[in-house]
Design a protein around this motif. Structure first.
Motif, PDB file in Angstrom:
ATOM      1  N   ALA A 548      38.821 -16.695 113.874  1.00 40.86           N
ATOM      2  CA  ALA A 548      39.459 -15.538 114.518  1.00 40.86           C
ATOM      3  C   ALA A 548      39.285 -15.577 116.028  1.00 40.86           C
ATOM      4  O   ALA A 548      40.256 -15.384 116.791  1.00 40.86           O
ATOM      5  N   ARG A 549      38.093 -15.845 116.490  1.00 43.50           N
ATOM      6  CA  ARG A 549      37.849 -15.882 117.940  1.00 43.50           C
ATOM      7  C   ARG A 549      38.533 -17.089 118.575  1.00 43.50           C
ATOM      8  O   ARG A 549      39.009 -17.013 119.709  1.00 43.50           O
ATOM      9  N   PHE A 550      38.557 -18.200 117.842  1.00 40.18           N
ATOM     10  CA  PHE A 550      39.226 -19.401 118.343  1.00 40.18           C
ATOM     11  C   PHE A 550      40.710 -19.116 118.586  1.00 40.18           C
ATOM     12  O   PHE A 550      41.257 -19.457 119.632  1.00 40.18           O
ATOM     13  N   VAL A 551      41.346 -18.469 117.620  1.00 40.12           N
ATOM     14  CA  VAL A 551      42.774 -18.135 117.755  1.00 40.12           C
ATOM     15  C   VAL A 551      42.985 -17.184 118.925  1.00 40.12           C
ATOM     16  O   VAL A 551      43.936 -17.342 119.702  1.00 40.12           O
ATOM     17  N   LYS A 552      42.125 -16.189 119.049  1.00 33.02           N
ATOM     18  CA  LYS A 552      42.251 -15.212 120.137  1.00 33.02           C
ATOM     19  C   LYS A 552      42.128 -15.894 121.496  1.00 33.02           C
ATOM     20  O   LYS A 552      42.909 -15.634 122.418  1.00 33.02           O
ATOM     21  N   PHE A 553      41.150 -16.793 121.615  1.00 29.57           N
ATOM     22  CA  PHE A 553      40.935 -17.466 122.893  1.00 29.57           C
ATOM     23  C   PHE A 553      42.126 -18.375 123.218  1.00 29.57           C
ATOM     24  O   PHE A 553      42.542 -18.474 124.375  1.00 29.57           O
ATOM     25  N   GLU A 554      42.687 -19.011 122.216  1.00 31.74           N
ATOM     26  CA  GLU A 554      43.852 -19.872 122.430  1.00 31.74           C
ATOM     27  C   GLU A 554      45.052 -19.046 122.896  1.00 31.74           C
ATOM     28  O   GLU A 554      45.812 -19.481 123.773  1.00 31.74           O
ATOM     29  N   GLN A 555      45.220 -17.846 122.355  1.00 30.39           N
ATOM     30  CA  GLN A 555      46.318 -16.975 122.776  1.00 30.39           C
ATOM     31  C   GLN A 555      46.169 -16.581 124.246  1.00 30.39           C
ATOM     32  O   GLN A 555      47.161 -16.526 124.985  1.00 30.39           O
ATOM     33  N   MET A 556      44.952 -16.335 124.671  1.00 34.91           N
ATOM     34  CA  MET A 556      44.720 -15.977 126.071  1.00 34.91           C
ATOM     35  C   MET A 556      45.021 -17.161 126.989  1.00 34.91           C
ATOM     36  O   MET A 556      45.572 -16.987 128.082  1.00 34.91           O
ATOM     37  N   LEU A 557      44.675 -18.382 126.546  1.00 35.08           N
ATOM     38  CA  LEU A 557      44.900 -19.558 127.380  1.00 35.08           C
ATOM     39  C   LEU A 557      46.381 -19.918 127.497  1.00 35.08           C
ATOM     40  O   LEU A 557      46.799 -20.551 128.463  1.00 35.08           O
ATOM     41  N   THR A 558      47.160 -19.525 126.534  1.00 32.99           N
ATOM     42  CA  THR A 558      48.585 -19.894 126.536  1.00 32.99           C
ATOM     43  C   THR A 558      49.502 -18.727 126.913  1.00 32.99           C
ATOM     44  O   THR A 558      50.722 -18.856 126.829  1.00 32.99           O
ATOM     45  N   SER A 559      48.904 -17.585 127.314  1.00 35.58           N
ATOM     46  CA  SER A 559      49.722 -16.415 127.646  1.00 35.58           C
ATOM     47  C   SER A 559      50.485 -16.638 128.947  1.00 35.58           C
ATOM     48  O   SER A 559      50.046 -17.377 129.841  1.00 35.58           O
ATOM     49  N   GLU A 560      51.639 -16.017 129.064  1.00 36.72           N
ATOM     50  CA  GLU A 560      52.470 -16.123 130.261  1.00 36.72           C
ATOM     51  C   GLU A 560      51.929 -15.216 131.369  1.00 36.72           C
ATOM     52  O   GLU A 560      51.240 -14.232 131.102  1.00 36.72           O
ATOM     53  N   PRO A 561      52.250 -15.506 132.623  1.00 35.66           N
ATOM     54  CA  PRO A 561      51.835 -14.635 133.731  1.00 35.66           C
ATOM     55  C   PRO A 561      52.422 -13.232 133.569  1.00 35.66           C
ATOM     56  O   PRO A 561      53.398 -13.025 132.843  1.00 35.66           O
ATOM     57  N   PHE A 562      51.837 -12.269 134.278  1.00 34.90           N
ATOM     58  CA  PHE A 562      52.340 -10.890 134.241  1.00 34.90           C
ATOM     59  C   PHE A 562      53.750 -10.840 134.826  1.00 34.90           C
ATOM     60  O   PHE A 562      54.077 -11.545 135.799  1.00 34.90           O
ATOM     61  N   ASP A 563      54.570  -9.992 134.259  1.00 34.53           N
ATOM     62  CA  ASP A 563      55.889  -9.695 134.810  1.00 34.53           C
ATOM     63  C   ASP A 563      55.736  -8.479 135.728  1.00 34.53           C
ATOM     64  O   ASP A 563      55.510  -7.358 135.258  1.00 34.53           O
TER      65      ASP A 563
END
Length: 813
Positions: A548-563
């Protein structure tokens, strides 16, 4: 000088005593009417020069933002299930409160979700990269059993870091404390937090909205409380205003009782107290017209003026009664008291005024306003006594059905000590003076503002709530005219924080820059390195974090910049002030600003930030009331000793001009200096600390006690040298009563709840006691030096004759 006083007495007071009294009373009534508008101003910024750059910045930011911190509503004991409903209901009610600028009760979860890494600064990302690398090595060592030499990994540090920034969990949609049942709502104000009338009304309306919600009755265990710097300030103001009234009433009672007990005459009350009360109304009115308000230093005006002004009345009264004892008529006794005591009173007034007038020219307005009020009070007291005291005595004498003041000789019965041992006493006090000088460097200054405030439930609760929330409620507010400037302000803050390490007061930063493309590009390289490390060691990281934490951390690393076009209106509203842009810097909760070390640290760091930004031509205004506190402390420590030295020099110069002899001036002045040095030595020995409130009273001790030395030395010289004991016999009682009434006036401050104000009483009481002892024992001994034994014997015989006469009068009575 005597001729002028005699002319005033014969041509004004003696001819028209009733008219003088009527005029004084009517003027007092007018003064009371004028002084009704006199207010108490608690603003710390008003203690500093208004042209100071720091004050200009403070006023600019306050005018645009309302102040440095919101009102904080704490919902204690609120369960997660009922939280959404309760917070929504209460937020809607708070939004309807007049004066509310914004209600910050929710975190924009959808906008921020999976973008926690983008909110971190470059330094924080670098720390995270280092901790991830350490965690990978640590996990590998646990699996293989092979340990490489290097720095030990601290898993608790990574855990705390991830919890502070909610890296591995869902963002909580509400502001929640470490106690999972505590929730926080932040209420911004449209008015300024320095406007006490507005804030009192606003807090009352907020409390009314909370009560009307009925939530505390509907949800078992829920308690809704208010906190923040605004609440602490209001509590402190209420304590001080309450102390003002209580100390004034107690001072009046103690002084009146002391005079009545000492003189054993009801006539002493109108003769001594009535002119004092009149002079105080005049002083209040002039203060209202010239200054317009009182501050935390000048606020205890009644106690201060009683200590300063009543001396004239006591010396006039004692001399008046003694002249009646010698067989003079009431008009004759009043004339002699006014002309002889009045002459000494003028010199005492001039020396005292010189002390306080020095403070007037101080750029530190706390000193300046106190000096103006004290100077006005001294002048009003002197002239009121010179005219009203004899006018009362003559007027009462003309009213045949009134009783008449009875003659009395006030005897100071230890006079033989001086004539027998003048050299011993002189050497003893000089040795005390010299030995006390070695203790003066050990006097300490109080740096803990919490100690000055005293018991404060509001401050204690704010500290506990801050620790629970994790950051200070009142941020350092930085204002800049251009949005792109925010990037440079963040960079400067990070540079200074990295330079100061663990000592730094710079914590969480919040501005629109964090959602900008420029900020993202500045951190892109570090994020890339973390992402690369993550995928290289994904297996061991997944094992260490869990799926669960691994998936969460991966989502943060691949998130797009703020609009930037999608920034919620609530965030924009909170981080802008008109056309200007705000950066809010929250200091860590362990950097409590009640500790002045943290205040000074913040002050130094903000100066460094400004220096960095000045080199880049980036304008910024900074607001934090603790910066004002640091500036006030610096001014007080710098200007206080300077004022003391100048006051001593001016008083000595006036004595030389008055006595026209350096030797006589030294004999008159040395007991005062000895008393002041002994005061400092006692403070050092018993660990009585100076602070920015009581330090202003050190010059006032000179002003209070120099009068005793002047009255006694003038009386000795008026009788001609050789009659020291006669002068001490007649003036000693007046000096003792004057000291007792001054002590009574300042003792009223002992009941003050505010510890800083309470400390005024301690310092002044010690000063009055030591200076009085020196005036009564050291000054006569110094004047006795060189006297012939024959003159001393003659002097003692005259005193014994007076005492025998007094005993006969008492026997006949």
């Amino acid at each position: 000088m005597k001729n002028i006083l005699r002319w005033c007495f014969k041509n004004i007071t003696q001819k028209y005593p009733g008219s003088v009294l009527v005029f004084a009373i009517l003027l007092s009534g007018l003064s009371i009417y004028v002084s009704l508008g006199l207010s108490y101003n608690s603003r710390m910024d008003n203690l500093l020069p208004q042209d100071l750059p720091l004050i200009k910045e403070f006023n600019e930011v306050v005018a645009k933002t309302g102040g440095s911190g919101p009102l904080v509503v704490v919902l204690e004991g609120l369960g997660q299930k009922r939280a959404p409903e309760a917070i929504r209901k209460l937020s809607n009610l708070l939004a309807e409160v007049e004066g509310a600028q914004y209600i910050d009760s929710q975190v924009p979860k959808e906008f921020l979700n999976n973008r926690q890494l983008l909110m971190l600064t470059r330094n924080e990302l670098t720390q995270l990269e280092s901790m991830i690398g350490g965690a990978i090595e640590y996990a590998r060592e646990q699996l293989t059993g092979f340990s490489a030499d290097g720095e030990l990994f601290n898993p608790e540090k990574l855990q705390a870091f991830s919890e502070n920034y909610q890296l591995f969990g869902e963002i909580n949609p509400y502001h929640k404390g470490k106690n999972q049942r505590n929730y926080y709502i932040f209420v911004g104000l449209k008015g300024t937090v320095t406007d006490t009338d507005f804030t009192e009304k606003f807090v009352a309306q907020v409390q009314s909205a909370i009560d009307s919600s009925g939530l505390e009755n509907q949800i078992p265990g829920l308690e809704i409380k208010l906190t923040g710097s605004l609440i602490v300030r209001l509590e402190e103001n209420s304590f001080i205003i309450s102390d003002l009234g209580n100390s004034a009433l107690l001072a009046a009672f103690l002084v009146t009782a002391m005079i009545l007990i000492y003189t054993r005459s009801w006539f002493s009350i109108p003769l001594i107290i009535f002119p004092l009360l009149l002079s105080m109304t005049y002083t209040f009115a002039l203060t209202r017209l010239i200054i317009g308000h009182l501050n935390i230093i000048s606020g205890f005006l009644v106690a201060i003026l009683m200590g300063l002004g009543i001396d004239y009345g006591i010396h006039l009264y004692i001399r008046f009664k003694q002249e009646l004892f010698k067989g003079r008529s009431i008009p004759g006794a009043a004339e002699l008291a006014v002309t002889q005591v009045g002459r000494s009173g003028i010199i005492a007034m001039l020396t005292t005024i010189s002390v306080f007038s020095i403070l007037i020219f101080s750029e530190f307005l706390g000193f300046s306003e106190f000096g103006k009020i004290a100077t006005l009070g001294i002048i009003c007291a002197f002239f009121t006594y010179i005219f009203v005291f004899p006018a009362q005595a003559i007027f009462y004498d003309r009213v045949h059905w009134l009783g008449k003041p009875r003659p009395r000789l006030f005897v100071f019965k230890i006079y033989k000590l001086y004539s027998n041992t003048p050299y011993f006493l002189s050497v003893l006090f000089i040795l005390l003076l010299v030995s006390s000088l070695f203790l003066l460097p050990h006097i300490e200054f109080e740096y803990d503002f919490q100690e000055l405030r005293g018991d404060s439930p509001a401050a204690d609760y704010e500290t506990a709530s801050t620790n629970d929330f994790g950051f200070a409620f009142s941020p350092t507010v930085m204002l800049t005219p251009k949005k792109e400037n925010l990037f440079h302000v963040h960079q400067a803050l990070e540079t200074v924080r990295e330079k100061n390490g663990e000592r730094s007061t710079i914590g969480l930063q919040y501005s629109l820059n964090q959602f900008s493309r420029q900020e993202f590009e500045s951190k892109k390289e570090i994020l890339g390195r973390i992402r690369e490390l993550f995928y290289e060691e994904r297996n061991i990281i997944k094992l260490a974090l869990g799926v669960a934490r691994f998936v969460k951390f991966e989502q943060m690393l691949t998130s797009e910049p703020f609009d930037e076009s999608a920034i919620p209106e609530s965030i924009i509203y909170k981080l802008t002030a008109g056309d200007d842009f705000l950066l809010l810097m929250f200091s860590p909760s362990d950097k409590n600003f009640f500790n002045v070390k943290h205040v000074y640290q913040l002050s130094r760091e903000m100066k460094d930030v400004k220096g960095i930004l000045a080199e880049k031509n980036v304008p910024v205004s900074i607001l934090n009331e603790n910066l004002l506190a640091a500036e006030i402390m610096a001014w007080v420590k710098d200007k206080g000793p300077q004022a003391m030295v100048v006051a001593i020099a001016v008083v000595f110069l006036i004595l030389i001009l008055d006595l026209q002899s350096i030797v006589l001036a030294i004999k008159t002045f040395l007991p005062l200096i000895t008393g002041l040095v002994l005061t400092g030595a006692i403070m050092a020995f018993f660990e009585v600390k100076l602070n920015f409130i009581n330090i202003v009273m050190l010059p006032s001790i000179i002003g209070i006690m120099i009068g005793s030395c002047v009255y006694l030395s003038h009386h000795i010289l008026d009788y001609s040298m050789g009659s020291t004991m006669k002068s001490l016999q007649e003036t000693g009682s007046a000096i003792i009563l004057s000291a007792l009434t001054s002590l009574a006036g300042y003792a009223s401050l002992n009941i003050a709840h505010h510890a800083g104000v309470n400390s005024i009483a301690t310092v002044v009481e010690v000063g009055i006691l030591t200076c009085t002892i020196c005036a009564l024992f050291m000054l006569p001994a110094l004047f006795e030096l060189g006297m012939s034994k024959a003159s001393n014997i003659k002097d003692e015989n005259n005193i014994d004759a007076d005492i025998d006469l007094l005993d006969n009068v008492n026997d006949e009575a």
